[in-house]
Design an enzyme around this catalytic site. Sequence first.
Site, short mmCIF file in Angstrom:
data_model
loop_
_atom_site.label_atom_id
_atom_site.label_comp_id
_atom_site.label_asym_id
_atom_site.label_seq_id
_atom_site.Cartn_x
_atom_site.Cartn_y
_atom_site.Cartn_z
N GLU A 57 -77.58 -7.51 -51.70
CA GLU A 57 -76.52 -6.51 -51.60
C GLU A 57 -76.61 -5.59 -52.81
O GLU A 57 -76.70 -6.05 -53.95
CB GLU A 57 -75.16 -7.20 -51.55
N ASP A 75 -78.49 -5.42 -42.09
CA ASP A 75 -77.12 -4.97 -41.86
C ASP A 75 -76.80 -3.84 -42.83
O ASP A 75 -75.99 -3.96 -43.73
CB ASP A 75 -76.16 -6.15 -42.06
#
Length: 581
Positions: free
Chosen positions: A376, A429
């Site tokens: 992330e 994602d």
Amino acid sequence: MIEPHAPAPPGSPPSWGDACGPSDACDACDACGPSEAGGPCGPEATARLPVRPAVGRFLVLAGVFVCAACGLVYELELVALASYLIGDSVTQASVVLSVMVFAMGLGSLAAKRLRGLAAAGFGALEAVLALVGGSSAMVLYAVFAWTGGWGGLWADGPRVLLVAFSLAIGVLIGAEVPLLMELIQRVRRQDPGGAVADLFAADYVGALVGGLAFPFVLLPFLGQLTGALLTGTVNAVVGAALVLGLFQRDLTRRARWLLLAANVVVLALLATATVLADDFERAARQAVYGQDVRVAVRTDVQEVVLTGDTDGRPLDLFLDGRLRVRGSDERRYHEALVHPAMSGPHARVLVLGGGDGLAVREVLRQPGVRRVDVVELDPQLARLARHDPGLSALNEHAYGDARVHTGTGDAFRRLRSTPSGTYDVVISDLPDPAVTASTKLYSQEFYGLLRRVLAPDGRLVVHAGPVSAHPRAFWTVDATLRAAGLPTVAYRVGARDPGSGPDAASEPGPTPGPDRTGAAPRAPRGWGFLLAARTPPVLRLDPAAPRPHTLTPDSLTRDARDAARTRMPGLPPSTLVHPRY
């Protein structure tokens, strides 16, 4: 008879314009009075300064330095805010910079008429520039927040205002240079080439300081609004001090008082706006996101806003103004993203993006998962997903599982250092490819890295944006995956939330699904995915896995048929040096 004159040596002061004699004797010219044309002895005379010429020249160049820094901050602030509010940073930067440079040319031409009033003109110019540039961020944000969802003729209102501000600020910045050139020559006459060199040296160094101060000081410590207002304040103070302190004898008494009053008004407006900036931002945020904003934080990467999760309202997550998660409908998205990719070996899973933990939640529902690595970019988002009561409950405390390992940083760089064949499943994602910052993560080079880290029988799933609303971008992702040696199968899932379904397309408010690319309420109502592997993948659900809540084998087959009907063959792949989104 015309008397011959020997040519003047290079660098000698011109003889024209001294209607009252040389400047050293200009005290005798007081009978002439201050010239309304800009100087005590005409526009070409040397100014009477309260300091020595060398000091006066230094002060003018220091003013050039500060004004250049402020001007570049205004440019960068417009680019950054437009990218946050409107999206597509490449387009916004191109529009702002091209319009502003064009307007600077117009401003330079217009300033030729003010050369005779250089001191008064420069003082008035800086006051206007400070007000326009300093307030531009607040005005743009207000228009976006309160009128961004109007539609109709005003659908492009924020873009029109962006161009208007770029034009106005560019004209004012462009007018600075001729006036400053005139002022520096009035301090001490020098050859034009030397004066231009000195002026542009101070201007370019000031632009460097402003360009570095914006991302490293103003934006992280003060934010967009306060940073712009403070820049305007500095601009006004320096402009007024230079004119009223150094060239006050070039101004009539009335001009001095008018200029002083104008700057006091500008500073009062900027100071008031600075004091009210926090209240204004809260009100604007509520206008954009609704009244139930629960968390709003500016991280080092993006603005993160959480709404809802009170009084039975579903939790919504916004990243930089784009609705990333709608709590009432997120399960459809995340089950469609994860479950088809997990129909096979899935002991080692890599999740790119997905800092909210919702994709990880679906991965952990599968039996046989031994390790999940999450990459992330924003560590504060992952921290929020771990500790916020509402978001951690929604992701079922996925980050508390010992099998989950979180890494922060750029996914591209992380993959370059990952050994081959490391993962059985990779779940991408990430934001839509239309979001400029994500374009490289949808490139052929990036997918080549993903192919390398996949196990021989591994699978990759990519969220490729809404296939119905942006079919060309979706099928460009497909072409890019295939060019990287990854055959694909496409499928799409429509939103079913009552507040985000097709019947709600005309309702105001934030649009659903990961990645709202604008403020328009008629945004995509579904999501498109691509399942890829080294060999042609089979789109199915694992019969041994827990049954998804929103996905069945029949619905998955229909979703694949629906996506196939939109196919656009023959599209070229997107690369790092030739992005095609």
